[in-house]
Design an enzyme around this catalytic site. Structure first.
Site, PDB file in Angstrom:
ATOM      1  N   ASP A   7      75.730  59.927  45.418  1.00 53.39           N
ATOM      2  CA  ASP A   7      76.109  59.050  43.889  1.00 53.39           C
ATOM      3  C   ASP A   7      76.432  60.077  42.598  1.00 53.39           C
ATOM      4  O   ASP A   7      75.433  60.708  42.906  1.00 53.39           O
ATOM      5  CB  ASP A   7      75.083  57.863  44.471  1.00 53.39           C
ATOM      6  N   ARG A  57      72.164  47.331  44.381  1.00 57.82           N
ATOM      7  CA  ARG A  57      72.055  48.904  44.681  1.00 57.82           C
ATOM      8  C   ARG A  57      71.161  49.158  43.262  1.00 57.82           C
ATOM      9  O   ARG A  57      71.668  48.795  42.081  1.00 57.82           O
ATOM     10  CB  ARG A  57      72.307  49.398  45.179  1.00 57.82           C
TER      11      ARG A  57
END
Length: 298
Positions: free
Chosen positions: A116, A289
Protein backbone atom coordinates in the site's frame (compact mmCIF):
# COMPACT_ATOMS: atom_id res chain seq x y z
CA UNK A 1 0.67 -13.35 29.65
CA UNK A 2 -1.99 -10.93 30.95
CA UNK A 3 -3.00 -10.62 34.60
CA UNK A 4 -6.61 -9.71 35.43
CA UNK A 5 -7.85 -8.25 38.71
CA UNK A 6 -10.91 -10.22 39.95
CA UNK A 7 -11.39 -8.91 43.47
CA UNK A 8 -9.22 -7.39 46.20
CA UNK A 9 -6.34 -9.80 46.76
CA UNK A 10 -7.47 -12.26 44.06
CA UNK A 11 -5.68 -12.47 40.68
CA UNK A 12 -5.72 -14.91 37.80
CA UNK A 13 -3.73 -15.36 34.61
CA UNK A 14 -5.24 -15.32 31.13
CA UNK A 15 -3.75 -17.60 28.46
CA UNK A 16 -1.80 -16.02 25.60
CA UNK A 17 -3.57 -15.34 22.34
CA UNK A 18 -4.18 -18.55 20.41
CA UNK A 19 -2.35 -17.95 17.11
CA UNK A 20 -2.60 -20.78 14.58
CA UNK A 21 -0.34 -20.50 11.52
CA UNK A 22 -2.15 -20.82 8.18
CA UNK A 23 0.89 -21.59 6.03
CA UNK A 24 4.56 -22.41 6.56
CA UNK A 25 5.65 -18.93 5.49
CA UNK A 26 3.10 -16.27 6.46
CA UNK A 27 -0.14 -15.63 8.32
CA UNK A 28 -1.86 -16.82 11.49
CA UNK A 29 -5.50 -16.91 12.54
CA UNK A 30 -6.12 -15.79 16.13
CA UNK A 31 -8.87 -17.38 18.20
CA UNK A 32 -10.49 -16.23 21.42
CA UNK A 33 -9.60 -12.60 20.76
CA UNK A 34 -12.01 -9.65 20.88
CA UNK A 35 -10.36 -6.82 18.95
CA UNK A 36 -12.63 -4.27 20.60
CA UNK A 37 -10.99 -5.29 23.90
CA UNK A 38 -7.54 -5.09 22.32
CA UNK A 39 -8.28 -1.51 21.24
CA UNK A 40 -8.71 -0.59 24.93
CA UNK A 41 -5.99 -2.74 26.56
CA UNK A 42 -2.28 -1.92 26.27
CA UNK A 43 -1.12 -5.39 27.36
CA UNK A 44 -3.35 -7.19 24.88
CA UNK A 45 -2.22 -4.85 22.14
CA UNK A 46 1.46 -5.45 22.95
CA UNK A 47 0.87 -9.20 22.57
CA UNK A 48 -0.94 -8.70 19.28
CA UNK A 49 1.83 -6.46 17.92
CA UNK A 50 4.44 -9.08 18.80
CA UNK A 51 2.47 -11.73 16.91
CA UNK A 52 2.13 -9.40 13.93
CA UNK A 53 5.89 -9.01 13.68
CA UNK A 54 6.23 -12.79 13.79
CA UNK A 55 3.50 -13.78 11.31
CA UNK A 56 3.29 -10.54 9.22
CA UNK A 57 -0.50 -10.81 8.80
CA UNK A 58 -3.07 -11.78 11.43
CA UNK A 59 -6.64 -12.92 10.78
CA UNK A 60 -9.75 -12.87 12.95
CA UNK A 61 -13.36 -14.03 12.58
CA UNK A 62 -16.59 -12.66 14.07
CA UNK A 63 -15.30 -9.24 15.13
CA UNK A 64 -18.44 -7.13 15.55
CA UNK A 65 -16.54 -3.88 16.08
CA UNK A 66 -17.93 -0.40 15.72
CA UNK A 67 -16.16 1.97 13.36
CA UNK A 68 -14.89 3.90 16.38
CA UNK A 69 -13.38 0.70 17.82
CA UNK A 70 -11.85 -0.14 14.44
CA UNK A 71 -10.17 3.27 14.33
CA UNK A 72 -9.10 3.04 17.99
CA UNK A 73 -7.43 -0.32 17.35
CA UNK A 74 -5.52 0.97 14.33
CA UNK A 75 -4.48 4.11 16.23
CA UNK A 76 -2.74 1.88 18.77
CA UNK A 77 -0.13 1.39 16.05
CA UNK A 78 0.11 5.09 15.16
CA UNK A 79 -1.66 7.96 13.44
CA UNK A 80 -3.92 7.13 10.50
CA UNK A 81 -3.60 8.39 6.94
CA UNK A 82 -6.23 9.50 4.47
CA UNK A 83 -6.24 8.41 0.82
CA UNK A 84 -6.00 11.21 -1.77
CA UNK A 85 -8.19 9.39 -4.31
CA UNK A 86 -10.51 7.09 -2.33
CA UNK A 87 -11.06 9.39 0.67
CA UNK A 88 -12.31 8.30 4.09
CA UNK A 89 -15.42 8.23 6.25
CA UNK A 90 -16.13 11.86 7.28
CA UNK A 91 -17.16 10.72 10.77
CA UNK A 92 -14.05 8.56 11.23
CA UNK A 93 -11.04 10.16 9.51
CA UNK A 94 -8.58 7.57 8.28
CA UNK A 95 -11.22 4.86 7.79
CA UNK A 96 -11.38 4.22 4.04
CA UNK A 97 -14.53 2.63 2.64
CA UNK A 98 -13.78 0.26 -0.22
CA UNK A 99 -17.26 -0.59 -1.44
CA UNK A 100 -17.81 -2.55 -4.65
CA UNK A 101 -21.25 -3.17 -6.17
CA UNK A 102 -22.95 -3.18 -9.56
CA UNK A 103 -22.58 0.59 -9.84
CA UNK A 104 -18.84 0.61 -9.06
CA UNK A 105 -16.62 1.58 -11.99
CA UNK A 106 -14.22 -1.08 -13.22
CA UNK A 107 -10.68 -0.60 -11.91
CA UNK A 108 -7.44 -2.50 -11.58
CA UNK A 109 -5.67 -1.26 -8.48
CA UNK A 110 -6.38 -3.93 -5.90
CA UNK A 111 -6.05 -6.97 -8.17
CA UNK A 112 -2.31 -6.67 -8.54
CA UNK A 113 0.41 -7.56 -6.08
CA UNK A 114 1.14 -4.33 -4.26
CA UNK A 115 2.34 -2.82 -1.03
CA UNK A 116 0.00 0.00 0.00
CA UNK A 117 0.93 3.56 -0.93
CA UNK A 118 4.62 3.10 -1.63
CA UNK A 119 4.20 6.25 -3.74
CA UNK A 120 4.43 8.08 -0.40
CA UNK A 121 7.81 9.13 0.96
CA UNK A 122 6.72 7.40 4.19
CA UNK A 123 4.66 4.35 3.11
CA UNK A 124 2.10 2.99 5.60
CA UNK A 125 3.36 0.90 8.50
CA UNK A 126 0.34 -1.40 8.25
CA UNK A 127 -3.42 -1.68 7.93
CA UNK A 128 -6.48 -3.00 9.74
CA UNK A 129 -9.10 -4.22 7.24
CA UNK A 130 -12.61 -5.42 8.13
CA UNK A 131 -15.19 -7.10 5.92
CA UNK A 132 -18.56 -5.36 6.30
CA UNK A 133 -20.28 -7.40 3.58
CA UNK A 134 -18.84 -9.98 1.24
CA UNK A 135 -19.82 -12.42 -1.50
CA UNK A 136 -20.79 -15.99 -0.62
CA UNK A 137 -17.88 -17.17 -2.77
CA UNK A 138 -14.93 -15.20 -4.10
CA UNK A 139 -13.33 -11.90 -3.18
CA UNK A 140 -10.42 -13.51 -1.30
CA UNK A 141 -7.21 -11.61 -0.55
CA UNK A 142 -3.67 -13.00 -0.90
CA UNK A 143 -0.71 -11.79 1.18
CA UNK A 144 2.96 -12.43 0.42
CA UNK A 145 6.01 -12.61 2.70
CA UNK A 146 8.48 -10.30 0.96
CA UNK A 147 11.20 -10.92 3.55
CA UNK A 148 11.16 -14.57 2.50
CA UNK A 149 11.06 -13.50 -1.15
CA UNK A 150 14.31 -11.61 -0.61
CA UNK A 151 15.90 -14.37 1.49
CA UNK A 152 15.38 -16.95 -1.27
CA UNK A 153 16.73 -14.87 -4.12
CA UNK A 154 19.88 -16.32 -5.71
CA UNK A 155 23.00 -14.80 -4.19
CA UNK A 156 24.06 -13.41 -7.57
CA UNK A 157 20.76 -11.47 -7.72
CA UNK A 158 21.18 -10.17 -4.17
CA UNK A 159 24.61 -8.88 -5.15
CA UNK A 160 23.21 -7.28 -8.29
CA UNK A 161 20.43 -5.36 -6.51
CA UNK A 162 22.43 -4.26 -3.48
CA UNK A 163 22.26 -0.48 -3.31
CA UNK A 164 19.70 -0.14 -6.11
CA UNK A 165 16.81 2.27 -5.71
CA UNK A 166 13.45 2.49 -7.49
CA UNK A 167 10.73 5.03 -8.21
CA UNK A 168 7.10 4.52 -7.05
CA UNK A 169 4.26 6.51 -8.61
CA UNK A 170 0.65 7.39 -7.85
CA UNK A 171 0.47 9.21 -11.19
CA UNK A 172 1.16 6.03 -13.15
CA UNK A 173 -1.38 4.00 -11.12
CA UNK A 174 -4.36 5.81 -9.59
CA UNK A 175 -3.66 8.88 -11.71
CA UNK A 176 -3.52 7.06 -15.05
CA UNK A 177 -7.31 6.95 -15.42
CA UNK A 178 -7.77 10.65 -14.61
CA UNK A 179 -7.93 13.48 -17.15
CA UNK A 180 -4.46 14.89 -17.76
CA UNK A 181 -5.03 18.06 -15.72
CA UNK A 182 -6.14 16.09 -12.65
CA UNK A 183 -3.38 13.53 -13.17
CA UNK A 184 -0.70 16.21 -13.19
CA UNK A 185 -2.27 17.90 -10.18
CA UNK A 186 -2.12 14.57 -8.33
CA UNK A 187 1.55 14.15 -9.22
CA UNK A 188 2.28 17.68 -8.01
CA UNK A 189 0.73 16.82 -4.64
CA UNK A 190 2.48 13.45 -4.49
CA UNK A 191 5.72 13.49 -6.51
CA UNK A 192 7.12 10.05 -7.26
CA UNK A 193 8.79 8.58 -4.18
CA UNK A 194 12.12 6.78 -4.30
CA UNK A 195 12.83 3.77 -2.08
CA UNK A 196 15.58 1.17 -1.78
CA UNK A 197 14.91 -2.00 -3.76
CA UNK A 198 15.79 -3.88 -0.58
CA UNK A 199 14.54 -2.11 2.52
CA UNK A 200 15.32 -2.93 6.15
CA UNK A 201 12.47 -3.57 8.57
CA UNK A 202 12.83 -0.97 11.33
CA UNK A 203 11.74 -3.35 14.11
CA UNK A 204 12.94 -6.81 13.09
CA UNK A 205 15.99 -5.88 11.01
CA UNK A 206 14.85 -8.18 8.19
CA UNK A 207 15.83 -7.42 4.62
CA UNK A 208 12.73 -7.06 2.42
CA UNK A 209 12.31 -7.05 -1.35
CA UNK A 210 10.52 -3.72 -1.78
CA UNK A 211 9.26 -3.38 -5.36
CA UNK A 212 5.63 -3.85 -6.38
CA UNK A 213 3.06 -2.74 -8.93
CA UNK A 214 3.49 0.95 -7.97
CA UNK A 215 7.19 0.70 -8.93
CA UNK A 216 7.87 2.22 -12.33
CA UNK A 217 11.64 1.95 -12.80
CA UNK A 218 15.05 1.60 -11.22
CA UNK A 219 16.66 5.00 -10.72
CA UNK A 220 20.38 4.26 -10.33
CA UNK A 221 20.90 1.29 -12.64
CA UNK A 222 22.67 3.15 -15.45
CA UNK A 223 26.25 2.86 -14.20
CA UNK A 224 29.48 1.56 -15.66
CA UNK A 225 28.97 -1.74 -13.85
CA UNK A 226 25.63 -2.39 -15.60
CA UNK A 227 25.77 -0.62 -18.94
CA UNK A 228 28.19 -1.20 -21.85
CA UNK A 229 26.36 1.16 -24.17
CA UNK A 230 23.24 3.26 -23.90
CA UNK A 231 20.84 0.65 -25.24
CA UNK A 232 21.61 -1.68 -22.30
CA UNK A 233 19.75 0.59 -19.88
CA UNK A 234 16.10 0.09 -20.83
CA UNK A 235 15.94 -3.70 -21.31
CA UNK A 236 18.45 -4.45 -18.56
CA UNK A 237 16.78 -2.40 -15.85
CA UNK A 238 13.26 -3.27 -17.02
CA UNK A 239 13.90 -7.00 -17.18
CA UNK A 240 15.47 -6.97 -13.72
CA UNK A 241 12.56 -5.02 -12.24
CA UNK A 242 9.99 -7.36 -13.79
CA UNK A 243 11.88 -10.37 -12.39
CA UNK A 244 11.91 -8.85 -8.91
CA UNK A 245 8.21 -7.91 -9.10
CA UNK A 246 7.37 -11.49 -10.15
CA UNK A 247 8.63 -12.90 -6.84
CA UNK A 248 5.34 -11.91 -5.20
CA UNK A 249 3.50 -14.45 -7.38
CA UNK A 250 5.29 -17.49 -5.90
CA UNK A 251 2.70 -19.57 -3.97
CA UNK A 252 5.19 -20.80 -1.36
CA UNK A 253 5.48 -17.22 -0.06
CA UNK A 254 1.69 -16.65 0.14
CA UNK A 255 -1.39 -17.06 2.30
CA UNK A 256 -4.95 -16.74 0.96
CA UNK A 257 -7.82 -15.57 3.17
CA UNK A 258 -11.54 -16.12 2.52
CA UNK A 259 -13.52 -13.22 3.91
CA UNK A 260 -16.72 -13.55 5.94
CA UNK A 261 -18.76 -10.78 7.49
CA UNK A 262 -16.88 -9.14 10.40
CA UNK A 263 -13.64 -10.93 9.63
CA UNK A 264 -10.53 -8.79 10.04
CA UNK A 265 -6.98 -8.82 8.71
CA UNK A 266 -4.12 -6.83 10.22
CA UNK A 267 -0.93 -6.75 8.18
CA UNK A 268 2.56 -5.33 8.31
CA UNK A 269 2.78 -3.27 5.13
CA UNK A 270 6.56 -3.00 5.43
CA UNK A 271 7.22 -6.70 4.86
CA UNK A 272 4.27 -7.91 2.77
CA UNK A 273 2.39 -7.42 -0.47
CA UNK A 274 -1.24 -8.30 -1.10
CA UNK A 275 -3.67 -8.93 -3.95
CA UNK A 276 -7.47 -8.55 -3.75
CA UNK A 277 -8.99 -11.15 -6.06
CA UNK A 278 -11.77 -9.55 -8.11
CA UNK A 279 -13.67 -12.64 -9.18
CA UNK A 280 -16.99 -11.97 -7.46
CA UNK A 281 -18.95 -9.65 -9.79
CA UNK A 282 -21.96 -9.14 -9.67
CA UNK A 283 -21.84 -9.82 -5.91
CA UNK A 284 -21.30 -6.96 -3.44
CA UNK A 285 -18.09 -6.57 -1.45
CA UNK A 286 -17.78 -3.87 1.22
CA UNK A 287 -14.54 -3.41 3.13
CA UNK A 288 -13.33 -0.77 5.58
CA UNK A 289 -9.62 -0.12 6.01
CA UNK A 290 -7.57 1.95 8.44
CA UNK A 291 -4.02 2.59 7.22
CA UNK A 292 -1.30 3.54 9.72
CA UNK A 293 1.29 6.16 8.82
CA UNK A 294 4.79 4.69 8.52
CA UNK A 295 8.41 5.84 8.56
CA UNK A 296 10.89 6.73 5.84
CA UNK A 297 12.43 3.63 4.25
CA UNK A 298 16.08 2.68 4.57
Amino acid sequence: MTTVELAPGARTTVSPMDARPLTCSIGAELHGVDLADVSRDADLFAELRSLLLKHKVLFFRDQDMSRAEHVALAERFGSLEDHPVVGSDPDHPGLVQIYKDLDSPPEAFENSFHCDATWRVNPPMGCVLRCVEGPAVGGDTIWVNMALAYERLPERVKERIEGLRARHSIEASFGARLPMERRLELKERFPDAEHPVVRTHPETGEKILFVNSFTTHLTNYHTADNVRCGIDYAPGAGDLLRYLQSQATIPEYQVRWRWTKNSVAIWDNRSTQHYAVQDYWPAVRKMERAGIIGDRTF
